[in-house]
Scaffold this active site. Structure first.
Site, PDB file in Angstrom:
ATOM      1  N   THR A 294       0.825  -1.146  -0.135  1.00  0.00           N
ATOM      2  CA  THR A 294       0.086  -0.081  -0.052  1.00  0.00           C
ATOM      3  C   THR A 294       1.154   0.854   0.024  1.00  0.00           C
ATOM      4  O   THR A 294       2.214   0.901   0.863  1.00  0.00           O
ATOM      5  CB  THR A 294      -0.682   0.529   1.378  1.00  0.00           C
ATOM      6  OG1 THR A 294      -1.766   1.274   1.335  1.00  0.00           O
ATOM      7  CG2 THR A 294      -0.080  -0.300   2.793  1.00  0.00           C
TER       8      THR A 294
ATOM      9  N   ASP B  35       0.469   3.814   1.525  1.00  0.00           N
ATOM     10  CA  ASP B  35       0.095   4.458   2.834  1.00  0.00           C
ATOM     11  C   ASP B  35       0.395   4.188   3.708  1.00  0.00           C
ATOM     12  O   ASP B  35       1.423   4.852   4.683  1.00  0.00           O
ATOM     13  CB  ASP B  35      -1.782   4.410   2.889  1.00  0.00           C
ATOM     14  CG  ASP B  35      -2.774   4.869   2.015  1.00  0.00           C
ATOM     15  OD1 ASP B  35      -2.579   5.813   1.337  1.00  0.00           O
ATOM     16  OD2 ASP B  35      -3.947   5.090   2.025  1.00  0.00           O
TER      17      ASP B  35
ATOM     18  N   HIS C 120      -4.258   9.790  -7.579  1.00  0.00           N
ATOM     19  CA  HIS C 120      -3.969   8.784  -7.918  1.00  0.00           C
ATOM     20  C   HIS C 120      -2.663   8.952  -9.179  1.00  0.00           C
ATOM     21  O   HIS C 120      -1.674   7.510  -9.069  1.00  0.00           O
ATOM     22  CB  HIS C 120      -5.201   8.085  -9.572  1.00  0.00           C
ATOM     23  CG  HIS C 120      -6.429   7.923  -8.617  1.00  0.00           C
ATOM     24  ND1 HIS C 120      -6.832   8.487  -8.263  1.00  0.00           N
ATOM     25  CD2 HIS C 120      -6.453   6.405  -7.583  1.00  0.00           C
ATOM     26  CE1 HIS C 120      -8.189   8.079  -7.663  1.00  0.00           C
ATOM     27  NE2 HIS C 120      -7.782   6.802  -7.236  1.00  0.00           N
TER      28      HIS C 120
END
Ligand code: F6P
Length: 345
Positions: A124, A126, A275
């Site tokens: 990820t 994140d 994105h």
């Protein structure tokens, strides 16, 4: 022995590097590898194709995932568990390698408890998965955000503007904190600390009154804003939901920009990176981490380490319980954030 691989959740740079590493390592173990299409959907719908050295050659540096991805959760689909188990039996799948973030790996952990033989690999941008110091994809995203902040500095300075940069980070502010420190941001706003806009405005005002003519504010998309009375806080969302039923984020940057301009009178602009942070080629660091995870994940399959996830601890790849890794999120610690705060008070 047949091993199936899937990529689930939001994509990130490095997924193809893991897939390639799994296939290479599998050929040494003598495993056959099956690629499941679009995350858990591939198991629910029995949709897959054979992965070989030939079909995974030349993909190391490519962004995205050759398997496709989705946020489909077998537990939210009617008879999902039965469908998954049926595909596993019908295709004589000995084990599954699930490459995913919090959502995909939580489902993997639950499926393991129901008897599925699964190994997890954390991904990820994140970087919010517990149990691992870093996930691949994060370094690439931080690099992209840092470059954007560098570029925004020069235009903010020329025009004497405040520029708010909105970066990804649904639950945590790792991208915002890392790119903010690396890019020399003047304010960093993260989901871990609800924001008092008056304080942000005061800080910018103070900065500009001591001779600075511009400011850069980095805000993570999941940052909550405190209400005027400081009694509660709200999240800025697009009003829509994603495939997993979660609110689609985006918009906090515009909101913060508008409020800074209203409170300070300084001309303010917003840039939403979105994105762009997830696309394109992975950095060398992400390629190496992804490759190490892929090789290690395949070895975990060979050892039958089901219900566990490959993880980075220091510079070692280890394996941790999937259930522990997915029990809570890894947030930016106060100690870490204090390093950033040295530069913006
Ligand atoms: O999970 C990673 C992430 O990048 C989050 O930061 C963000 O909220 C989400 O993906 C957006 O994903 P999508 O637009 O693909 O649903």
């Amino acid at each position: 022995m047949k091993v199936a691989v899937l990529t689930g959740g939001g994509d990130c740079p490095g997924l193809n590097a893991v897939i390639r590493a799994i296939v290479r390592r599998a050929s040494i173990h003598g495993f056959e590898v099956m690629g499941l299409r679009e995350g858990w959907r591939g198991l629910l719908e029995d949709s897959h194709f054979r992965l070989t050295r030939e079909t995974t050659s030349g993909i190391l540096h490519r962004g995205g995932t050759i398997l496709g991805t989705s946020r489909v959760n077998p537990f939210k689909v009617e008879n999902g568990l039965e469908k998954v188990m049926h595909t596993v039996e019908r295709n004589q799948i000995a084990g599954i390698i699930a490459i995913g973030g919090e959502g995909t790996l939580s489902a993997a952990s639950q499926l393991h408890q129901k008897g599925l033989k699964v190994v997890g690999i954390p991904k990820t941008i994140d970087n919010d998965l517990n149990g691992t110091d870093f996930t691949f994809g994060f370094d690439t995203a931080v690099g992209i955000a840092t470059e954007a902040i560098d570029r925004l500095h020069s235009t903010a300075e020329s025009h004497k503007r405040v520029i708010v940069v909105e970066v990804m980070g649904r639950h945590v502010g790792w991208i915002a904190t890392y790119s903010g420190i690396a890019g020399g941001a003047d304010v960093i706003l993260v989901p871990e600390i609800p924001v008092e806009l008056d304080k942000v405005a005061e800080h910018i005002h103070r900065r500009h009154s001591t001779g600075r003519s511009f400011s850069i504010v980095v805000v993570a998309e999941g940052t909550r804003i405190k209400t005027a009375d400081n009694e509660s806080e709200h999240l800025v969302t697009s009003g829509q939901t994603d495939e997993a039923g979660r609110p689609r984020l985006g918009g906090v940057g515009a909101y913060v920009a508008q409020e800074i301009e209203r409170r300070t009178g300084y001309e303010t602009r917003v840039s939403v990176l979105g994105h762009i942070q997830r696309g394109g080629i992975p950095t060398a660091w992400d390629r190496v981490l992804a490759t190490r995870f892929g090789v290690h994940g395949c070895d975990m399959v060979s050892r039958g380490e089901w219900g566990r996830m490959a993880a980075l601890r220091g510079n070692e790849i280890v394996s941790v319980e999937l259930a522990t890794a997915t029990a809570s999120l890894k947030r930016v610690s106060q100690e870490f954030f204090e390093v950033a705060q040295v530069f913006f008070g």
